[in-house]
Design an enzyme around this catalytic site. Structure first.
Site, short mmCIF file in Angstrom:
data_model
loop_
_atom_site.label_atom_id
_atom_site.label_comp_id
_atom_site.label_asym_id
_atom_site.label_seq_id
_atom_site.Cartn_x
_atom_site.Cartn_y
_atom_site.Cartn_z
N LYS A 73 0.85 -1.20 0.00
CA LYS A 73 0.00 0.00 0.00
C LYS A 73 0.88 1.25 0.00
O LYS A 73 1.92 1.27 0.68
CB LYS A 73 -0.88 -0.05 1.26
CG LYS A 73 -1.96 1.00 1.37
CD LYS A 73 -2.83 0.73 2.62
CE LYS A 73 -3.94 1.71 2.81
NZ LYS A 73 -4.78 1.38 3.99
N SER B 249 -9.80 1.11 3.37
CA SER B 249 -9.03 2.01 2.54
C SER B 249 -7.97 1.32 1.68
O SER B 249 -7.47 1.93 0.74
CB SER B 249 -8.34 3.05 3.41
OG SER B 249 -7.36 2.44 4.23
N SER C 181 -9.65 -1.52 7.39
CA SER C 181 -9.16 -1.16 6.06
C SER C 181 -8.51 -2.30 5.28
O SER C 181 -8.20 -2.14 4.11
CB SER C 181 -8.18 0.00 6.14
OG SER C 181 -8.88 1.21 6.22
#
Lengths: 492, 102
Positions: free
Chosen positions: A83, A158, A182
């Site tokens: 990420k 997310s 997330s």
């Protein structure tokens, strides 16, 4: 229960075996991953930038080592994506925000050092909701991510990019970060396994801070065994993170899982969380019917595996969302104070210093990040601190105690849906922050309590969209969660 | 609670944000909804509980202490890479706009 995604790749642990046996090479796998991202990611927008030089250099070293016949470290040569709120030295970290334009990280996050120590080629930095704030990956300054299962739908957030890149079959594993769900929520929406480890067992050094007391780097994989393998690579104490647990286990989870394969769950007690049971109590009607019936089927499967099923109650779960949105935004408002255009990022110059701060932050942050900074600043401001922040800390303490007492009373794991619904369409919830916040109700409690939790695939709904099943355990009970999840994965 | 324009302005200033009229209008309608959501906490009886979350969060005993390392001084090896990220630098220092008006 089979996974709903169409990831054509072998699992990470299978790929690793093939490299070790000389049936493929790390370079072949890495080139294939980079080519797949280049050719097909236009449709999903899951990767913000590839890290090709680093990936090929790492792969080359693995192949040289493999030729000598040496035993390779766990998952050596298996491509992975991270990420873009996790620092990789020499590459941009954007956090999907305009405010970090021009920033390149001087250093590696500890988890990145650990991936590289095991020779895992890092192929790219994945898209996310700006600063990891969101549940749909629609809050990225670089455009939304689409769900590879059906691109009309969101992948969740997310860590939507990290989920989509695995669901699309570009890589077998990726890292995200889980502050309120997330990783588990996008794993659920994309049909993957997502593990949020016990707080303090994976270093946060080099993970851009959102809610420091909640954030935990967490893997996405297609199998339970892979989740255990990636966790085994990234866990472990680090002098650069003062919140790490010195008692982080050094257990060989893969050996444990191998020993447990095929065994039933007759010595296991599973608690069904009453507060998130869509047929009874306060959540009645709040859980989508297909998600609820998948839950009912899961309970029957666990019974057929020999597990004892009982209903458990964690009453404070009802207060999880309000407590979380105070604590997480309060921590975020403080953590994001550093983005002022002075030391890094895009500065929007004004005549004097304060107006420069304001202009930089107002033009650099997106709408959801500003909303949360505003809420967090309010909750910490004079006159409101005790009523909001203090009260939320008490609720958090109460919730943790209720979980610890429940597990201490002979419950090995608690189950509930990971998300009350399957994936929703892009744009569907954008105008209603409260509705978006409530979609995190099932995942937030594990972050507040610091306990481990994982989402595993649990079939699909009438539209073919994946449903997730969440397992929660007491602190440091990853062993137990892996065992129960593997038994469920292998059932049917 | 009442969410007024003055409150929004005050919080925005604390957060070093400059709001557009559209953003301000949006907060005036959104904030009461969000604050109603978080106000549900008032129904929870926490009179018996201390506010500190730390030890229960970790699941460690109440008398556990945070692990610390010795506080050794060392030179950060990547100073040049850090300074390369600065929007403006002079002689190895971050350059900023003037702090005081005249």
């Amino acid at each position: 229960m089979s996974t709903a995604t169409a990831n054509p790749l072998l699992s990470a642990t299978q790929l690793s075996e093939k490299i070790q046996q000389g049936e493929t090479t790390a370079t072949q796998l890495t080139q294939a991953a980079l080519a797949a991202i280049k050719e097909k990611d236009g449709e999903y927008n899951s990767v913000l930038a590839t890290t090709e030089d680093l990936a090929l250099k790492t792969a080359d070293a693995v192949d040289a080592k493999a030729k000598t016949g040496d035993t390779l470290p766990l998952l050596a040569g298996v491509p992975i994506a991270v990420k873009d709120n996790i620092n990789v030295a020499g590459y941009a970290t954007t956090c999907a925000s305009k405010i970090l334009e021009g920033f390149a990280s001087p250093y590696n996050a500890t988890v990145v050092d650990k991936l590289l120590a095991n020779h895992m080629p890092i192929v790219g930095k994945t898209n996310l909701d700006e600063f990891a704030m969101g549940s749909s990956n629609e809050n990225s300054a670089y455009g939304p991510v689409k769900n590879p299962v059906n691109p009309e739908y969101v992948p969740g957030g997310s860590s939507g990019g990290s989920a989509a890149t695995v669901a699309a079959g570009f890589v077998a594993a990726s890292l995200g970060s889980d502050t309120g769900g997330s990783v588990r929520q996008p794993a659920s929406l994309c049909g993957l396994v997502g593990l949020k480890p016990t707080y303090g067992t994976v270093s946060r050094y080099g993970l851009v801070a959102f809610g420091s007391s909640l954030d935990q780097v967490s893997p996405f994989t297609t199998t339970v065994k892979d989740a255990a393998a990636v966790y085994q690579v990234i866990r472990g104490v680090d002098a650069n993170d003062a919140t790490m647990r010195p008692d982080t286990p050094t257990t060989d989870y893969l050996a444990e899982l191998a020993a447990m394969a095929g065994k039933d769950l007759s010595d296991v007690t599973i608690g069904v969380l009453q507060e998130l049971d869509g047929e009874h109590g306060q959540s009645k009607g709040a859980i989508a019917p297909d998600v609820q019936s998948a839950m009912t089927r899961a309970i029957e499967t666990f019974k057929s595996l020999g597990a004892t099923i009982k209903t458990v109650s964690i009453p404070s779960v009802a207060y999880a969302v309000p407590a979380y949105y105070i604590l997480a935004t309060a921590e975020a408002s403080s953590n994001l104070g550093r983005y002022d255009g002075i030391r890094y990022g895009a500065r929007k110059q004004a005549d004097t210093l304060h107006p420069t701060y304001k202009k930089t932050r107002s033009e650099g942050f997106g709408a959801e990040v500003k909303r949360r900074i505003m809420l967090g600043t309010f909750c910490l401001s004079a006159g409101y601190y005790d009523a909001f922040y203090g009260k939320a800390q008490q609720a958090r303490r109460l919730m943790t105690k209720e979980f610890v007492d429940t597990f201490g009373g002979g419950v090995d794991a608690i189950i509930c849906p990971t998300s009350p619904t399957t994936a929703f369409k892009l744009g569907e919830k954008c105008d209603d922050p409260v509705a978006m916040y409530l979609s995190d109700i099932a995942t937030i409690p594990a972050n507040l309590a610091g306990i481990p939790a994982m989402s595993i695939p649990n079939g699909t709904d009438a539209n073919g969209l994946p449903i997730g099943l969440q397992l929660l355990g007491t602190h440091l009970s990853e062993s137990t969660l892996f065992r129960i999840a593997q038994a469920y994965e292998q059932a049917d | 609670m009442q969410v007024t324009e003055e409150l929004i302005d005050h919080v925005a200033n604390l957060a070093r944000l400059e709001l557009t009229p559209e953003e301000k209008a949006a907060y005036l309608t959104e904030f009461p909804n969000i604050l109603n959501l978080v106000a549900q906490l008032n129904d929870l009886d926490t009179s018996e509980l201390p506010a500190s979350p730390v030890n229960w969060t970790s699941g460690l005993p109440d008398d556990a202490t945070s692990p610390t390392r010795p506080d050794n001084t060392e030179t950060y090896p990547k100073l040049a890479e850090c300074m390369a990220n600065a929007p403006e630098a002079e002689d190895g220092y971050f350059a900023v706009p003037k702090i005081l008006d005249n």
